[in-house]
Design a protein around this motif. Structure first.
Motif, short mmCIF file in Angstrom:
data_model
loop_
_atom_site.label_atom_id
_atom_site.label_comp_id
_atom_site.label_asym_id
_atom_site.label_seq_id
_atom_site.Cartn_x
_atom_site.Cartn_y
_atom_site.Cartn_z
N TYR A 1 0.81 -1.21 0.00
CA TYR A 1 0.00 0.00 0.00
C TYR A 1 0.84 1.26 0.00
O TYR A 1 0.36 2.34 0.33
CB TYR A 1 -1.01 0.00 1.16
N THR B 1 2.90 2.54 1.91
CA THR B 1 2.77 3.26 3.16
C THR B 1 3.95 2.94 4.07
O THR B 1 4.77 2.06 3.76
CB THR B 1 1.44 2.89 3.85
N MET C 1 -4.80 -1.45 -5.71
CA MET C 1 -4.20 -1.18 -4.40
C MET C 1 -3.62 0.22 -4.33
O MET C 1 -3.83 0.96 -3.35
CB MET C 1 -3.09 -2.20 -4.12
N SER C 2 -2.86 0.63 -5.34
CA SER C 2 -2.17 1.91 -5.27
C SER C 2 -3.09 3.10 -5.50
O SER C 2 -2.67 4.25 -5.32
CB SER C 2 -1.01 1.94 -6.27
N THR D 1 -5.64 3.61 -3.52
CA THR D 1 -5.72 4.04 -2.13
C THR D 1 -4.46 4.82 -1.76
O THR D 1 -4.52 5.86 -1.10
CB THR D 1 -5.85 2.81 -1.20
N SER D 2 -3.31 4.32 -2.19
CA SER D 2 -2.03 4.94 -1.87
C SER D 2 -1.91 6.33 -2.46
O SER D 2 -1.42 7.26 -1.80
CB SER D 2 -0.89 4.07 -2.39
N GLY E 1 -10.01 1.59 -7.04
CA GLY E 1 -9.48 1.33 -5.71
C GLY E 1 -10.54 1.46 -4.63
O GLY E 1 -11.71 1.73 -4.90
N THR F 1 -10.14 2.53 4.51
CA THR F 1 -9.32 1.47 5.09
C THR F 1 -9.75 1.10 6.51
O THR F 1 -9.21 0.15 7.08
CB THR F 1 -7.83 1.88 5.14
N VAL G 1 -8.06 -4.54 2.08
CA VAL G 1 -6.63 -4.38 2.39
C VAL G 1 -6.03 -5.70 2.87
O VAL G 1 -4.92 -6.07 2.46
CB VAL G 1 -6.43 -3.29 3.46
N THR H 1 -5.57 -8.16 -0.04
CA THR H 1 -4.51 -7.72 -0.94
C THR H 1 -3.14 -7.96 -0.35
O THR H 1 -2.23 -8.48 -1.00
CB THR H 1 -4.69 -6.23 -1.28
N THR H 2 -2.97 -7.57 0.91
CA THR H 2 -1.66 -7.69 1.56
C THR H 2 -1.28 -9.15 1.79
O THR H 2 -0.15 -9.57 1.52
CB THR H 2 -1.66 -6.93 2.89
#
Length: 332
Positions: free
Chosen positions: A120, A122, A165-166, A168-169, A189, A193, A202, A205-206
């Motif tokens: 993410y 982050t 995913m990105s 959100t980033s 996205g 979160t 999340v 995905t992670t």
């Protein structure tokens, strides 16, 4: 032979220096926060690889860089983040869209960082056994931009684009560094979160990428999750050019065997329609929530709902829809 090799290297160095500032010129200004330019390699007429040492993550990170026709000096820069693909997997903007064909003629530098899959982008609270040390917020807001500005001699005006995913980033990074990115594009996205829907997205995905999600923002009921929720902090997007989009999950024009990304592969098409349709249906809910939140706050945003699944053909469409708006916002 030695003379031939020396001549080849000299020519290569001259070409690279014609496009960007040479390493020796920027070395003195590229050590902010301990990060520094490691090297620059030419990959093609408009293509470079720029390697930057991140002090926060204690490793060298590669960036694919596209230089506009006429060189990079004085041009704005767009940072394009990729989604949750496996490290080293050849699935990204240059190979799955027509970026290489159209971007050089638009007057925008393009920077695509490698790595970051399932992170993410982050700053993680703890190192992860599989994903290692991740301090991507620090890298993308404090370490990389100054080095890129010096290397490319660009205008210092930036945009950021994310997908899946990105997405959100990209929103979260814009909220963290509102003076750094002037325009943000978020395709397919889930901005939230700290809701059950967002947390499940999340987590899946992670963990699919091999990471332990609690190492990122701590326990699911802890303060790290709302602190990193772009939906909750959407007021920080005020004053930016914002583009958000998502498909409905219903197959459309890019969900066909004739699409070059499918290339006649029936199994790949089935996966794209079934799995990609389900994922896109979920992200469409998240995107509607974000659009409503921005509307409630009186923050203008371009919101593009459309048919289609969670796949590259639609992200290429989004890139073309966002690009002229983004370029205008950052002065291209």
């Amino acid at each position: 032979m030695k003379n031939t090799r020396a001549l080849r290297n000299a020519v290569r160095t001259t070409v690279v220096c014609a496009l960007v500032a040479c390493t020796s010129v920027i070395a003195s200004s590229a050590h902010a926060h301990g990060a520094y330019l490691d090297r620059i390699e030419q990959r093609g007429p408009n293509e470079l690889a720029i390697y930057v040492y991140s002090a926060a993550m204690d490793r060298v990170i590669e960036q694919d860089v596209l230089i506009p026709d006429g060189g990079s000096a004085g041009r704005p820069t767009a940072y394009l983040l990729i989604g949750a693909v496996a490290e080293g997997q050849d699935v990204d903007w240059p190979t799955k869209t027509d970026l290489l064909r159209f971007a050089p003629g638009t007057g925008v530098n393009v920077v695509i960082p490698h790595g970051g899959a399932a992170t993410y982008y982050t700053d993680w609270q703890r190192d992860d056994p599989n994903l290692g040390r991740n301090k991507w917020t620090t890298y993308l807001t404090s370490e990389l931009p100054g080095i890129i500005d010096a290397a490319l001699r660009d205008s210092g005006r930036n945009a950021i684009v994310g997908l899946s995913m990105s997405s959100t980033s990209a929103l979260a990074l814009t909220e963290t560094a509102p003076d750094l990115y002037e325009a943000v594009g978020a395709f397919s996205g889930c901005a939230e979160t700290s809701t059950p829907l967002g947390q499940e997205y999340v987590k899946l995905t992670t963990e699919k990428g091999g990471g332990t999600v609690e190492n990122m923002w701590g326990p699911l009921d802890g303060p790290g999750w709302p602190a990193n929720d772009p939906l909750l902090h959407a007021d920080r997007l005020r004053g930016h050019t914002i583009y958000i989009s998502s498909g409905t999950g219903i197959p459309d024009g890019h969900d066909t065997l004739s699409d070059y990304r499918i290339d006649g592969d029936q199994n790949l098409l089935t996966t794209q329609i079934v799995e990609g349709g389900a994922i896109e249906f979920a992200t469409s809910q998240c995107t509607r929530h974000l659009a409503a939140r921005l509307s409630d706050l009186g923050i203008p945003a371009l919101y593009r709902p459309h048919p289609g699944t969670h796949s590259w053909g639609y992200w290429q469409d989004d890139l073309h829809a966002f690009w002229p708006v983004m370029a205008a916002a950052i002065g291209a």
